[in-house]
Design an enzyme around this catalytic site. Structure first.
Site, short mmCIF file in Angstrom:
data_model
loop_
_atom_site.label_atom_id
_atom_site.label_comp_id
_atom_site.label_asym_id
_atom_site.label_seq_id
_atom_site.Cartn_x
_atom_site.Cartn_y
_atom_site.Cartn_z
N HIS A 1 36.87 31.88 -4.49
CA HIS A 1 37.52 32.86 -3.61
C HIS A 1 38.49 33.66 -4.46
O HIS A 1 39.27 33.10 -5.23
CB HIS A 1 38.26 32.14 -2.48
CG HIS A 1 39.20 33.06 -1.74
ND1 HIS A 1 38.75 34.18 -1.07
CD2 HIS A 1 40.56 33.04 -1.60
CE1 HIS A 1 39.79 34.80 -0.53
NE2 HIS A 1 40.89 34.14 -0.84
N GLU B 1 38.82 36.63 9.98
CA GLU B 1 40.20 36.49 10.41
C GLU B 1 40.75 37.82 10.93
O GLU B 1 41.92 37.93 11.26
CB GLU B 1 41.09 35.99 9.26
CG GLU B 1 41.20 36.93 8.08
CD GLU B 1 42.26 36.50 7.09
OE1 GLU B 1 43.40 36.99 7.20
OE2 GLU B 1 41.96 35.67 6.21
N CYS C 1 40.72 32.93 5.04
CA CYS C 1 39.55 33.29 4.24
C CYS C 1 38.46 32.22 4.21
O CYS C 1 37.43 32.41 3.56
CB CYS C 1 39.97 33.61 2.80
SG CYS C 1 41.17 34.95 2.69
#
Length: 547
Positions: A264, A95, A129
């Site tokens: 994550h 990103e 993400c």
């Protein structure tokens, strides 16, 4: 050599497709979170206890998303003795956008030039993400498809996570992870077992193309993360129950069926809360939980709660974090090494957690385990899937090699240089002021980078970026029968220039070799690898032929 698919394989699924090798890269400097608390004037423990963070890695203006990905790809290829013509697909998830058109993947293709391999599918994938996971799925799907030609796929997840001054800044970090994908992998994907949830929300997004900083709604982001976790777990659980029924198994899936669970990790405390959240799901979905003894002991009062009403319920959170303490210690805590010491890497975050588990376990401990993986990206997109670790943990097996390749992870983290919060702030200010400049020469020190790191040398007046690689440690003595390490200043060879000037590459086989007219020096490193001399000689011959 991979590259041509045997006819016998055309009619069958490749077996055990998954992760064969991994490499991780993080910056060579960090700021201590306890010192940052003092510098920012916040209460002691706000970052270290409240967020669960100890250190945060960060980049100077010498590094960008291209250099991070160049570094981790070359490290993976060198460490695993791989030739670039063995790769047929290269996917990048990021990103960190520095160009609205040109992909990071195309920049990485410069590493492939000497091999002559341009037949490499794949480009960049972007959604906060989650991009690294989408890239990974694309690579796995390619290997399992009719498009596969027998070569490996390579997945790169990389990002630089920085925030404007304020409460979000200590949740930053930076790094990249590269993964080699193919059949007969030590970490194989569980076929058909993915629970995905996609929904629209403005919890975290980056609409300003000239700034590295995101727009963040912290409370909404936590709610989105936890709601996605609930829904992905429900879908995954339904799919594995259906699979078990087809196999004639009558059993109920729970967290106990995962050997390890990685998430994550925007910050470590959220991961601990997430595991507690999954235990809440197990509790609410159990037809008759035992609340007298065992992990659900004393949780009667929460039997009728509605999950969607508990995202910020402190009583529920506290009770299930306490109930899940043992599970966290056994199944998730080991995954937080990189997250705790380096911070949030965005797309590589969950794969840094996976690498942390592998680095701190033996092949025997990992063999046969099912690893749950939860990936989340704001905006938002999420998937819970699982990997099955091979049973083969014998010496020189794929699992043994994977574990060995990551066994130096903690040593590498400990070898970084600590800088003051003031220095950290100055670095971020410099990045803020120069992020989108043309005709720019970076100011950061090259000597402070890890050996073998690619770095930005300049941005010209047309925004074209140029890179060089910091040499490996050239001062190490030569070992018997080995060729000493990398180029003095290893830049990408420009074939047309080399041909015009009649400059040829050559191997350095002893120290202090000087040749006035030979500017491109290709030295082969044995510092991190244990490849045969014949392999590297073949690579050198191939390189000379390509140029």
């Amino acid at each position: 050599m991979p590259g041509s698919l045997p006819a016998s394989c055309l009619a069958t699924w490749p077996q055990d497709v998954g992760i064969i090798a991994m490499e991780i890269y993080f910056p060579s400097q960090y700021v201590d979170q306890a010192e940052l608390e003092q510098f920012d004037g916040v209460s002691a423990g706000k970052y270290t206890v409240g967020l669960g963070q100890a250190r945060m890695g960060f980049c100077s203006d010498r590094e960008d998303i291209n250099s991070l990905c160049l570094t981790v790809v070359q490290k993976l290829m060198e460490r695993n003795c791989l030739s670039y013509d063995s790769v047929g697909r290269l996917e990048v998830g990021t990103e960190t956008i520095i160009d609205k058109s040109k992909s990071v993947k195309t920049v990485i293709m410069q590493l492939f030039e000497d091999s002559g391999n341009t037949d490499v599918e794949g480009i960049d994938t972007t959604n906060a993400c989650y991009g690294g996971t989408a890239a990974l799925f694309n690579a796995v799907n390619w290997v399992e498809s009719s498009s596969w030609d027998g070569r490996y796929a390579l997945v790169v997840a990389g990002d630089i996570a920085v925030y404007a001054t304020g409460s979000a800044r200590p949740t930053g970090g930076a790094g990249a992870v590269a993964m080699l994908i193919g059949p007969n992998a030590p970490l194989a994907f569980d076929r058909g077992l993915r629970g995905t949830h996609m929904q629209h929300a403005y919890d975290f997004y980056k609409p300003d193309m000239v700034s590295e900083y995101p727009m963040v709604d912290g409370k909404l982001s936590i709610e989105c993360y936890l709601s996605a976790l609930d829904r992905c777990y429900a879908v995954y659980r339904n799919k594995i129950h259906a699979q078990w029924q087809r196999e004639g198994l009558e059993k109920r899936f729970s967290l106990e069926d995962f050997g390890y669970i990685v998430f994550h990790s925007p910050y470590c405390k959220l991961v601990q809360k997430s595991l507690a959240r999954l235990m809440l799901n197990d509790f609410l979905n159990h037809p008759n939980p035992n609340t007298e003894t065992g992990c659900f002991s004393g949780l009667d009062a929460f039997r009728e709660v509605k999950p969607e009403e508990t995202y910020f319920d402190r009583d529920v959170e506290k009770a299930f974090m306490k109930a899940s303490t043992d599970l966290f210690e056994k199944k998730t805590k080991s995954s937080l090494l990189v997250s705790n010491q380096n911070g949030n890497m965005y797309t590589p975050s969950v794969y840094g957690c996976l690498a942390s588990v592998i680095a701190q376990c033996t092949p025997q401990q990992l063999a046969g385990q099912r690893i749950g993986v939860f990936s989340y990206g704001s905006g938002f997109a999420a998937t819970l899937y699982s990997l099955r670790v091979t049973q083969d943990h014998t010496p020189d097996s794929g699992l043994d090699k994977l574990v060995s390749s990551l066994s130096d992870l903690k040593v590498r983290l400990d070898s970084r240089r600590k800088v003051s919060p003031a220095n950290f702030t100055e670095n971020l200010k410099l990045r803020e002021e120069t992020h989108h400049l043309a005709s720019y020469i970076p100011q950061g020190s090259v000597e402070d980078l890890f050996p073998g790191t690619w770095y930005l040398t300049r941005v010209d007046d047309k925004y074209r970026r140029e890179y060089a690689r910091r040499p490996m440690d050239d001062d190490l003595p030569l070992e018997a029968g080995l060729i000493n390490a990398t180029a003095a200043t290893e830049k990408f060879p420009q074939k047309s220039i080399l041909k015009k000037k009649k400059i040829k590459p050559f191997l350095v086989v002893s120290g202090n070799v000087k040749e006035k007219r030979r500017k491109q020096i290709f030295q082969i490193s044995f510092k991190e690898q244990s490849c045969s001399l014949n392999y590297y000689l073949k690579q050198a011959v191939s390189l000379s032929g390509a140029l």
